[in-house]
Design a protein around this motif. Structure first.
Motif, mmCIF file in Angstrom:
data_model
loop_
_atom_site.group_PDB
_atom_site.id
_atom_site.type_symbol
_atom_site.label_atom_id
_atom_site.label_comp_id
_atom_site.label_asym_id
_atom_site.label_seq_id
_atom_site.Cartn_x
_atom_site.Cartn_y
_atom_site.Cartn_z
ATOM 1 N N ARG A 1 0.852 -1.183 0.000
ATOM 2 C CA ARG A 1 0.000 0.000 0.000
ATOM 3 C C ARG A 1 0.896 1.244 0.000
ATOM 4 O O ARG A 1 1.815 1.358 0.796
ATOM 5 N N THR A 2 0.614 2.183 -0.911
ATOM 6 C CA THR A 2 1.337 3.460 -0.954
ATOM 7 C C THR A 2 0.318 4.587 -0.816
ATOM 8 O O THR A 2 -0.892 4.352 -0.879
ATOM 9 N N ARG A 3 0.803 5.793 -0.680
ATOM 10 C CA ARG A 3 -0.084 6.958 -0.592
ATOM 11 C C ARG A 3 -0.867 7.158 -1.889
ATOM 12 O O ARG A 3 -1.924 7.778 -1.892
ATOM 13 N N LYS A 4 -0.354 6.626 -2.992
ATOM 14 C CA LYS A 4 -0.999 6.797 -4.302
ATOM 15 C C LYS A 4 -1.726 5.545 -4.782
ATOM 16 O O LYS A 4 -2.116 5.467 -5.935
ATOM 17 N N GLY A 5 -1.878 4.549 -3.919
ATOM 18 C CA GLY A 5 -2.567 3.317 -4.308
ATOM 19 C C GLY A 5 -1.685 2.100 -4.101
ATOM 20 O O GLY A 5 -0.609 2.182 -3.506
ATOM 21 N N SER B 1 4.968 -3.257 -10.165
ATOM 22 C CA SER B 1 4.049 -2.617 -11.090
ATOM 23 C C SER B 1 2.827 -2.125 -10.328
ATOM 24 O O SER B 1 2.509 -2.637 -9.255
ATOM 25 N N GLU B 2 2.152 -1.165 -10.907
ATOM 26 C CA GLU B 2 0.873 -0.721 -10.358
ATOM 27 C C GLU B 2 -0.254 -1.606 -10.879
ATOM 28 O O GLU B 2 -1.404 -1.409 -10.531
ATOM 29 N N SER B 3 0.086 -2.586 -11.697
ATOM 30 C CA SER B 3 -0.878 -3.513 -12.280
ATOM 31 C C SER B 3 -0.465 -4.956 -12.001
ATOM 32 O O SER B 3 0.720 -5.270 -11.995
ATOM 33 N N ASP C 1 4.998 6.083 -3.447
ATOM 34 C CA ASP C 1 4.539 5.630 -4.762
ATOM 35 C C ASP C 1 5.391 4.455 -5.236
ATOM 36 O O ASP C 1 6.268 3.977 -4.523
ATOM 37 N N VAL C 2 5.143 4.010 -6.464
ATOM 38 C CA VAL C 2 5.829 2.854 -7.023
ATOM 39 C C VAL C 2 7.341 3.079 -7.110
ATOM 40 O O VAL C 2 8.126 2.158 -6.875
ATOM 41 N N VAL C 3 7.779 4.288 -7.430
ATOM 42 C CA VAL C 3 9.215 4.568 -7.537
ATOM 43 C C VAL C 3 9.882 4.427 -6.175
ATOM 44 O O VAL C 3 10.967 3.830 -6.056
ATOM 45 N N ASP C 4 9.246 4.953 -5.148
ATOM 46 C CA ASP C 4 9.737 4.852 -3.771
ATOM 47 C C ASP C 4 9.930 3.381 -3.370
ATOM 48 O O ASP C 4 10.975 2.982 -2.859
#
Length: 174
Positions: free
Chosen positions: A12-16, A37-39, A122-125
């Protein structure tokens, strides 16, 4: 490596949500492939981890790839890639987490040792931190199941003790 185990977990991230897939070498416990991935789509996540593993493998013929019955791992595209590299697909019993115990252990360690230690943006983090964690897991972390050695030490000792044999390995874990 004779067998690789693979599974997906989420962060879980702040952006999803962000999803992580690892491929782990059963012999050395080395994470030989991973992707974020976000997917959860097959092409966006587990196939990327598998491709990383295959790209770094010395040999793939005769390997066994074990996973659960997740839709990504039983998909036509994923099994097509396994067949293309002569990797045998193996899936556990539906609903039996013990069949995929190594992958579940890697995911649990990842979450306990890295993910649950802070809040992620986020995903990069997550990707930057995961890269460092995978390197630490493979090169520094002592594993009880390996006699308190690292995956790198186990592979090095095997190669030193068996100069005429190569470790068959896939470099990736989903």
């Amino acid at each position: 490596m004779g067998c690789g185990w693979v599974d997906i977990t989420y962060v879980r991230t702040r952006k999803g949500f962000v999803y992580t897939a690892f491929v782990t070498d059963v012999f050395s416990r080395r994470i030989v492939g991973w992707a974020l991935s976000e997917s959860m789509r097959t092409e966006a996540l587990p196939l990327q981890a598998l491709n990383q593993a295959i790209a770094c493998a010395k040999e793939t013929t005769g390997l066994i790839h074990h996973s659960d019955h997740g839709s990504q791992y039983v998909s036509i595209v994923y099994n097509g890639r396994l067949a293309e590299y002569k990797i045998a697909a193996s899936t556990g019993t539906v609903g039996d987490s013990y069949d995929n115990a190594l992958a579940e252990n890697v995911n649990g360690s990842y979450k306990n040792e890295l993910i649950h230690t802070r809040r992620w943006d986020d995903v990069v983090d997550v990707e930057i931190a995961t890269f460092g964690w995978v390197t630490w897991w493979n090169e520094t972390r002592l594993h009880r199941g390996l006699g308190y050695r690292t995956p790198a030490e186990v592979e090095s000792e095997f190669c030193t003790s068996n100069p005429d044999r190569e470790i068959l390995e896939i470099k990736a874990n989903a």
